[in-house]
Motif scaffolding. Structure first.
Motif, PDB file in Angstrom:
ATOM      1  N   ILE A 158      53.293 -71.661  24.367  1.00  0.00           N
ATOM      2  CA  ILE A 158      53.582 -70.594  23.411  1.00  0.00           C
ATOM      3  C   ILE A 158      53.630 -69.271  24.172  1.00  0.00           C
ATOM      4  CG2 ILE A 158      52.799 -69.337  21.369  1.00  0.00           C
ATOM      5  CD1 ILE A 158      51.280 -71.877  20.529  1.00  0.00           C
ATOM      6  N   LEU A 159      54.759 -68.592  24.077  1.00  0.00           N
ATOM      7  CA  LEU A 159      54.892 -67.258  24.652  1.00  0.00           C
ATOM      8  C   LEU A 159      54.916 -66.267  23.502  1.00  0.00           C
ATOM      9  CD1 LEU A 159      55.426 -65.274  27.008  1.00  0.00           C
ATOM     10  CD2 LEU A 159      57.875 -65.747  26.711  1.00  0.00           C
ATOM     11  N   VAL A 160      53.912 -65.400  23.445  1.00  0.00           N
ATOM     12  CA  VAL A 160      53.838 -64.401  22.386  1.00  0.00           C
ATOM     13  C   VAL A 160      54.715 -63.214  22.764  1.00  0.00           C
ATOM     14  CG1 VAL A 160      52.340 -62.775  21.174  1.00  0.00           C
ATOM     15  CG2 VAL A 160      51.547 -65.109  21.625  1.00  0.00           C
ATOM     16  N   VAL A 195      50.447 -69.179  26.585  1.00  0.00           N
ATOM     17  CA  VAL A 195      50.552 -69.158  28.047  1.00  0.00           C
ATOM     18  C   VAL A 195      50.958 -67.789  28.571  1.00  0.00           C
ATOM     19  CG1 VAL A 195      51.121 -71.603  28.124  1.00  0.00           C
ATOM     20  CG2 VAL A 195      52.975 -69.911  28.087  1.00  0.00           C
ATOM     21  N   GLY A 196      51.419 -66.911  27.670  1.00  0.00           N
ATOM     22  CA  GLY A 196      51.863 -65.606  28.124  1.00  0.00           C
ATOM     23  C   GLY A 196      52.036 -64.637  26.983  1.00  0.00           C
ATOM     24  N   PHE A 197      52.183 -63.359  27.337  1.00  0.00           N
ATOM     25  CA  PHE A 197      52.384 -62.298  26.356  1.00  0.00           C
ATOM     26  C   PHE A 197      53.361 -61.293  26.943  1.00  0.00           C
ATOM     27  CE2 PHE A 197      51.722 -58.150  24.554  1.00  0.00           C
ATOM     28  CZ  PHE A 197      51.437 -58.359  23.213  1.00  0.00           C
ATOM     29  N   VAL A 198      54.344 -60.893  26.149  1.00  0.00           N
ATOM     30  CA  VAL A 198      55.277 -59.853  26.569  1.00  0.00           C
ATOM     31  C   VAL A 198      55.550 -58.963  25.368  1.00  0.00           C
ATOM     32  CG1 VAL A 198      57.325 -61.260  26.094  1.00  0.00           C
ATOM     33  CG2 VAL A 198      57.483 -59.369  27.713  1.00  0.00           C
ATOM     34  N   ALA A 233      59.114 -68.149  33.234  1.00  0.00           N
ATOM     35  CA  ALA A 233      57.783 -68.505  33.730  1.00  0.00           C
ATOM     36  C   ALA A 233      57.105 -69.507  32.802  1.00  0.00           C
ATOM     37  CB  ALA A 233      56.929 -67.243  33.873  1.00  0.00           C
ATOM     38  N   ALA A 234      57.227 -69.287  31.491  1.00  0.00           N
ATOM     39  CA  ALA A 234      56.608 -70.203  30.526  1.00  0.00           C
ATOM     40  C   ALA A 234      57.233 -71.588  30.615  1.00  0.00           C
ATOM     41  CB  ALA A 234      56.742 -69.641  29.114  1.00  0.00           C
ATOM     42  N   LEU A 235      58.553 -71.643  30.745  1.00  0.00           N
ATOM     43  CA  LEU A 235      59.238 -72.933  30.872  1.00  0.00           C
ATOM     44  C   LEU A 235      58.879 -73.629  32.174  1.00  0.00           C
ATOM     45  CD1 LEU A 235      62.773 -71.974  29.523  1.00  0.00           C
ATOM     46  CD2 LEU A 235      61.179 -73.603  28.481  1.00  0.00           C
TER      47      LEU A 235
END
Length: 205
Positions: A79-81, A100-103, A118-120
C-alpha cells in the motif's frame, strides 16, 4: 494482467495517479475507487493485485483506518499512501498499519512515479521504532470485520446499529466485539475506543 488499485475520492487526482502509474507500468490494468467500501470490494475482486495507491481522507475512512482495513484484506499487497496529510505526522503512522510508503499529493509527478516504482519493486520506507508500539500491532492484527465493528464503536453506534450498518446479525456483532476486546486486551467498549486512538482517531465522549 497485473492490477493496480487507485483509491481516491477526487476524480481529477485519480486521473493524475493513473497517468503516473501508466508512466511506470504501461501494461497494467488500473481499477479506480472513490470510497473505502469500493476499495475493499476492488481488493476482494482482484486476483492479481500488485499495488494499492490510497488516499487517507476518503468516504468511509477515519484516521488511518483505511490503511489498516485494506492491509487486513490483502496483507501481501503493498500500500502506497498518496495523501495531503502532513508527512511528518503521517509518515510513521501509515507504516504502523502496513503501508510501504508515503508521498504527498503536492509532490512532483516524477516523485510520485518514483514512489510507485519503489513500491512495485518491494521497497519499504524505513520504520521508526518509536512507532512500533504494542497497541498498534494489536489493532493491525484485527480482521477486516473486527475493524469495521471497532470503527462503529468509535462512531458511538450501538451493536444493533452496527449490525444494520454492516448487514450482519446483532449476535455476530457481539461475537466480533468479544474477539476484538480480547485481541486488544481490554475489558469494555470504552477501553477499546481509547485503544483505537492508535488508528489516529479522536475519541469523543
Amino acid at each position: 494482467m497485473t492490477t493496480i488499485l487507485v483509491a481516491d475520492d477526487h476524480p481529477l487526482f485519480r486521473q493524475a495517479l493513473t497517468l503516473a502509474v501508466t508512466q511506470v507500468r504501461p501494461d497494467v490494468h488500473i481499477v479506480e475507487a472513490g470510497s473505502l467500501d469500493r476499495a475493499v470490494t476492488a481488493v476482494r475482486e482482484a486476483s492479481d493485485l500488485a499495488l494499492i495507491l490510497l488516499d487517507l481522507n476518503m468516504p468511509g475512512a477515519v484516521g488511518y483506518s483505511g490503511v489498516a482495513l485494506l492491509h487486513a484484506e490483502a496483507p501481501d499487497v503493498p500500500i502506497l499512501v498518496v495523501s495531503g496529510a502532513d508527512r511528518a505526522a503521517a509518515f510513521g503512522q501509515v507504516a504502523r498499519f502496513g503501508a510501504v510508503g508515503f508521498v504527498g499529493k503536492d509532490a512532483p509527478l516524477e516523485q510520485i512515479e518514483s514512489a510507485i516504482a519503489a513500491a512495485l519493486n518491494g521497497d519499504r520506507m524505513p520504520a521508526d521504532a518509536d512507532h512500533q508500539d504494542d497497541i498498534a500491532a494489536r489493532v493491525a492484527a484485527l480482521t477486516p470485520m473486527q475493524l469495521r465493528v471497532l470503527i462503529g464503536v468509535l462512531a458511538g453506534r450501538l451493536n444493533k446499529q452496527i449490525a444494520h450498518d454492516l448487514g450482519i446479525a446483532e449476535a455476530t456483532v457481539k461475537v466480533h466485539m468479544t474477539a476484538l476486546l480480547r485481541k486488544l486486551d481490554v475489558g469494555n467498549r470504552t477501553q477499546a475506543a481509547v485503544a483505537a486512538g492508535a488508528l489516529g482517531l479522536e475519541v469523543t465522549g
